[in-house]
Write a protein that holds these residues in place. Structure first.
Motif, PDB file in Angstrom:
ATOM      1  N   LYS A   1       0.933  -1.167   0.207  1.00  0.00           N
ATOM      2  CA  LYS A   1       0.145  -0.011   0.100  1.00  0.00           C
ATOM      3  C   LYS A   1       0.861   1.481   0.061  1.00  0.00           C
TER       4      LYS A   1
ATOM      5  N   SER B   1      -3.225  10.248  -4.093  1.00  0.00           N
ATOM      6  CA  SER B   1      -3.687   9.264  -4.656  1.00  0.00           C
ATOM      7  C   SER B   1      -3.399   7.836  -3.719  1.00  0.00           C
ATOM      8  N   GLU B   2      -4.406   6.718  -3.422  1.00  0.00           N
ATOM      9  CA  GLU B   2      -3.905   5.776  -2.729  1.00  0.00           C
ATOM     10  C   GLU B   2      -3.894   4.258  -3.538  1.00  0.00           C
ATOM     11  N   TYR B   3      -2.912   3.964  -3.358  1.00  0.00           N
ATOM     12  CA  TYR B   3      -2.736   2.397  -4.266  1.00  0.00           C
ATOM     13  C   TYR B   3      -2.787   1.347  -3.232  1.00  0.00           C
ATOM     14  N   VAL B   4      -3.514   0.367  -3.777  1.00  0.00           N
ATOM     15  CA  VAL B   4      -3.402  -0.971  -2.799  1.00  0.00           C
ATOM     16  C   VAL B   4      -3.036  -2.075  -3.692  1.00  0.00           C
TER      17      VAL B   4
ATOM     18  N   ILE C   1      -2.967  -1.043  -7.423  1.00  0.00           N
ATOM     19  CA  ILE C   1      -3.868  -0.821  -8.224  1.00  0.00           C
ATOM     20  C   ILE C   1      -4.609   0.916  -7.229  1.00  0.00           C
ATOM     21  N   ARG C   2      -4.616   1.550  -8.210  1.00  0.00           N
ATOM     22  CA  ARG C   2      -5.383   3.052  -7.589  1.00  0.00           C
ATOM     23  C   ARG C   2      -6.763   2.831  -7.022  1.00  0.00           C
ATOM     24  N   LYS C   3      -6.893   3.016  -5.751  1.00  0.00           N
ATOM     25  CA  LYS C   3      -8.378   2.761  -4.914  1.00  0.00           C
ATOM     26  C   LYS C   3      -9.022   4.270  -5.177  1.00  0.00           C
ATOM     27  N   LYS C   4      -8.132   5.192  -4.564  1.00  0.00           N
ATOM     28  CA  LYS C   4      -8.990   6.476  -4.625  1.00  0.00           C
ATOM     29  C   LYS C   4      -7.891   7.784  -4.851  1.00  0.00           C
TER      30      LYS C   4
END
Length: 260
Positions: free
Chosen positions: A165, A174-177, A180-183
């Motif tokens: 993460k 941007s947040e990636y998990v 994959i960009r989640k939000k």
């Protein structure tokens, strides 16, 4: 001419960090720095440089990178035997404590930031490099993969606590998990957030133009406007935040904040 300043908790003192380069002593521009102890400090000063605060060793890696220019601008590492450097022309270099290895990024864009994390239980490491329109991921075997960014949420900087993460700043946050960009969150139009750092996922700071600062407490983002000038970098340790940049009259700007 000085190339650094030191804060002792009360006052700032200009410092000259002198490096021997091509047989001459120079005071290089320092573009990035990371320290594992007061006597184990790494700098990105055109070339990678390591020292104890008083004595410095320059590593001339221009033959390795293929460019006859001092193009190393960013530095990050797990320790002094696992160091990553980035710079102009997509240059990424790895140092294992004994030898240097060029990692092929597949791009000629400038590396704007480097950060990584380790999960010892999963035996997994990830290092991320930002290049505005993409993110380069380096795994524990130094294999490289690419993660695309959408234009309005370009990636200028990256931070993570866990290799699964990570957050980027630039055009918003941007947040990636799992890559994959989640939000994504946009704050004020036309203000780029140049650097993001944190201590955990409930204490993340990003800074940018117009003295703009955003903080994430694990639930929501709070915004602050500290005054005129532009912040270009930030560091967080415990409850202390230090942001640096330029004031409106082109003087160096340093702001220190303490979290309650």
């Amino acid at each position: 001419m000085y190339n650094a300043v030191h804060w002792n908790g009360i006052t700032w003192t200009p410092v000259k960090m002198i490096v021997k380069f091509r047989g001459s002593l120079i005071c290089p521009q320092i573009n990035g720095m990371t320290a594992f102890s007061p006597s184990d400090i790494w700098m990105a000063s055109g070339d990678p440089t390591n020292g104890d605060g008083q004595n410095w060793k320059d590593y001339d890696i221009r033959i390795l990178t293929g460019y006859d220019s001092l193009n190393i601008y960013k530095v990050w590492g797990f320790n002094s035997n696992e160091m990553y450097f980035g710079g102009m022309f997509g240059c990424i270099v790895y140092y294992n404590g004994q030898s240097w290895q060029k990692l092929e990024s597949g791009t000629i864009l400038r590396i704007n930031d480097i950060y990584g994390a380790e999960d010892k239980f999963q035996n997994k490491k990830s290092v991320y490099c930002t290049l505005f329109d993409m993110i380069i991921k380096i795994d524990e075997k130094n294999n490289i993969s690419k993660i695309d960014c959408i234009p309005e949420f370009f990636a200028a900087s990256v931070w993570c606590k866990n290799p699964n993460k990570f957050y980027t700043s630039g055009g918003g946050i941007s947040e990636y998990v799992n890559d994959i960009r989640k939000k994504s969150t946009m704050f004020i139009d036309n203000i780029a957030l140049s650097k993001i750092r944190g201590t955990d996922y409930n204490n993340i700071i990003a800074v940018g133009g117009w003295g703009f600062v955003v903080h994430f407490n694990g639930i929501s983002w709070q915004t602050y406007h500290t005054g005129n000038g532009d912040f270009t970098s930030v560091s967080v340790k415990d409850k202390i935040v230090a942001a640096v940049g330029w004031s409106d009259n082109d003087k160096a700007l340093i702001t220190i904040g303490i979290r309650n």
